[in-house]
Design a protein around this motif. Structure first.
Motif, short mmCIF file in Angstrom:
data_model
loop_
_atom_site.label_atom_id
_atom_site.label_comp_id
_atom_site.label_asym_id
_atom_site.label_seq_id
_atom_site.Cartn_x
_atom_site.Cartn_y
_atom_site.Cartn_z
N GLU A 130 0.86 -1.20 -0.09
CA GLU A 130 0.03 0.16 0.02
C GLU A 130 0.91 1.27 0.08
N ASN A 131 0.68 1.98 -0.96
CA ASN A 131 1.25 3.46 -0.70
C ASN A 131 2.68 3.29 -1.62
N ALA A 132 2.86 2.21 -2.24
CA ALA A 132 4.26 2.07 -2.80
C ALA A 132 4.50 3.37 -3.81
N ASP A 133 3.41 3.95 -4.29
CA ASP A 133 3.83 5.06 -5.29
C ASP A 133 4.00 6.38 -4.60
N LYS A 134 4.01 6.52 -3.16
CA LYS A 134 4.03 7.42 -2.37
C LYS A 134 5.29 7.49 -1.29
N ILE A 135 5.68 6.04 -1.18
CA ILE A 135 6.89 5.95 -0.10
C ILE A 135 8.13 6.17 -0.83
N THR A 136 8.76 7.02 -0.56
CA THR A 136 10.19 7.53 -1.13
C THR A 136 11.35 6.67 -0.38
N LEU A 137 12.36 6.69 -0.92
CA LEU A 137 13.73 6.04 -0.27
C LEU A 137 13.77 6.79 0.93
N ARG A 138 13.57 8.17 0.97
CA ARG A 138 13.86 8.86 2.20
C ARG A 138 13.09 8.39 3.37
N LEU A 139 11.66 8.27 3.08
CA LEU A 139 10.91 7.69 4.30
C LEU A 139 11.08 6.34 4.60
N MET A 140 11.54 5.40 3.63
CA MET A 140 12.15 4.15 3.94
C MET A 140 13.34 4.36 5.05
N ILE A 141 14.27 4.80 4.61
CA ILE A 141 15.60 4.95 5.60
C ILE A 141 15.21 5.61 6.84
N GLN A 142 14.23 6.40 7.03
CA GLN A 142 13.77 6.92 8.28
C GLN A 142 12.78 6.27 8.98
N HIS A 143 12.18 5.21 8.47
CA HIS A 143 11.37 4.76 9.15
C HIS A 143 10.06 5.14 9.18
N ARG A 144 9.57 5.93 8.00
CA ARG A 144 8.61 6.95 8.05
C ARG A 144 7.44 6.21 7.04
N SER A 145 7.71 4.97 6.60
CA SER A 145 6.86 4.53 5.27
C SER A 145 5.42 3.96 5.74
N GLY A 146 5.49 3.46 7.00
CA GLY A 146 4.07 2.78 7.07
C GLY A 146 4.04 1.48 6.77
N ILE A 147 4.81 0.79 6.07
CA ILE A 147 4.86 -0.57 5.68
C ILE A 147 4.88 -1.54 7.02
N PRO A 148 4.23 -2.54 7.06
CA PRO A 148 4.32 -3.38 8.05
C PRO A 148 5.64 -4.19 8.21
N ASN A 149 6.04 -4.37 9.47
CA ASN A 149 7.44 -5.07 9.65
C ASN A 149 7.45 -6.41 9.51
N PHE A 150 8.16 -7.08 8.52
CA PHE A 150 7.98 -8.49 8.39
C PHE A 150 8.36 -9.49 9.56
N THR A 151 9.26 -9.02 10.26
CA THR A 151 9.83 -9.69 11.67
C THR A 151 8.82 -9.55 12.63
N ASP A 152 7.73 -8.89 12.56
CA ASP A 152 6.36 -8.89 13.46
C ASP A 152 5.40 -9.85 13.30
N ALA A 153 5.76 -10.59 12.05
CA ALA A 153 4.86 -12.01 11.66
C ALA A 153 4.90 -12.93 12.90
N PRO A 154 3.58 -13.38 13.12
CA PRO A 154 3.48 -14.43 14.18
C PRO A 154 4.58 -15.46 14.24
N ASP A 155 5.45 -15.54 15.49
CA ASP A 155 6.18 -16.71 15.53
C ASP A 155 7.51 -16.67 14.63
#
Length: 346
Positions: A130-155
């Motif tokens: 979601e929002n792949a067309d709005k999330i810039t590299l800058r936002l990813m580096i700064q952890h401001r993307s809103g993308i779910p964290n894959f390491t938070d998946a159950p177990d």
């Protein structure tokens, strides 16, 4: 009800709340905080081992002094091998500092743009993040993307993913946690995607770029991308409370000695890791110190400006509730206090 009686009831409620909250605070953390401060770092580390850590390594690079190397506890508990200050250790998310420097260099070279989006670089995930067309590299580096964290998946840590594709699959088609740029949430998926983008742009694995542009120029010969590249006996054992086995053979990314991490952190903070113009870019996007956690391994790379000191601290024991993380932070703060005390008296 009189004001006096009302105030008394409020005080009683607050007192009860305090007592209840203290009941749930691990007393080991309180003990570690209030114990008299030792005179030396070695004594503080030995005290940390008494608190329950199996092993610990500390490296200190303070301006005007030779580097200091410390170790306490076990390198390998089962084999009864004492901790070694030059052991390899899994540095986990400290690796994000290296990634951010690599992105900075590619941006400076005009090969990547901080303002281009995931959709620009990875069109195959458009519509699935979601929002792949709005999330810039800058936002990813700064952890401001809103993308779910894959390491938070159950177990997740019971059976970690082994590839980019497996990791990405854990978050595809999931709703965003927030709109891009509107909040902050630490997220390993950001750096999973950044590494893929770097790989695609380079045409080869980005760790090779990190070697060529960061490790080799700084003579960091004891930093590696995987346990598959090293002698396993050189890796400090890692232990997770409730798990019966040594975790050193599990592959969780980069490994390094404390000295190598310290040398890198010094170069990051004094700017010598950068070419002209790069530090301005880096300072606009990321931080200058970091911590890392994977099962069995806690790592901290810190810079104390008032001391002009780099302090690297490795702890080889983790736990499910992260009490040991909090305990580590207390020990780290006490090590800094010892350095300040030594400086003022020296």
């Amino acid at each position: 009800m009189t004001k006096k009686r009302s105030k008394l009831i409020i005080r009683v409620v607050l007192l009860v709340g305090t007592i209840v909250s203290l009941f749930f605070v691990p007393w080991l953390l309180v003990k570690a905080w209030i114990l008299p401060l030792p005179d030396t770092i070695q004594a503080q580390m030995d005290e940390a081992i008494d608190h329950g850590f199996e092993g610990m390594i500390v490296y200190v690079d303070q301006a005007g002094q030779p580097p200091q190397y410390f170790a306490s506890g076990w390198h390998d508990r089962e084999a009864k091998i004492p901790a070694k200050p030059d052991a390899l250790f899994k540095i986990a998310s400290i690796s994000k500092l290296y990634d951010a420097v690599a992105v900075t260099k590619l941006v400076s070279d005009g090969r990547l743009s901080l303002d281009k989006t995931i959709a620009d670089y990875l069109p195959e995930v458009s519509g699935r993040i979601e929002n792949a067309d709005k999330i810039t590299l800058r936002l990813m580096i700064q952890h401001r993307s809103g993308i779910p964290n894959f390491t938070d998946a159950p177990d997740f840590w019971a059976s970690p993913t082994a590839t980019y594709e497996e990791s990405l699959a854990l978050i595809l088609d999931k709703p965003a946690n927030f709109e891009p740029g509107e909040d902050y949430e630490y997220c390993n998926t950001n750096y999973l995607l950044l590494n893929k983008i770097m790989d695609n742009e380079l045409g080869y694995g980005n760790f090779q770029f990190i070697q060529e542009e960061i490790l080799i120029p700084l003579n960091l010969n004891n930093t590696f991308s995987s346990v598959s590249e090293v002698k396993i006996e050189d890796v400090m054992s890692g232990y997770h409370v409730g798990h019966p086995f040594d975790l050193k053979e599990d592959d969780h990314g980069m490994l390094a000695t404390a000295e190598d991490v310290g040398t890198f952190l010094r170069a990051l903070n004094d700017g010598t890791v950068f070419e002209p113009g790069e530090q301005e870019i880096y300072s606009s996007i990321y931080e200058y110190e970091h911590g890392g956690w994977v099962p069995g391994y806690q790592s901290f790379a810190g810079y104390h400006e008032d001391l002009d000191a780099v302090v690297i601290a490795f702890y080889s024991t983790t736990d499910p509730k992260l009490y040991n993380w909090n305990l580590s932070e207390i020990i780290n703060s006490r090590i800094a206090k010892i350095l300040r005390k030594q400086k003022s008296s020296g």
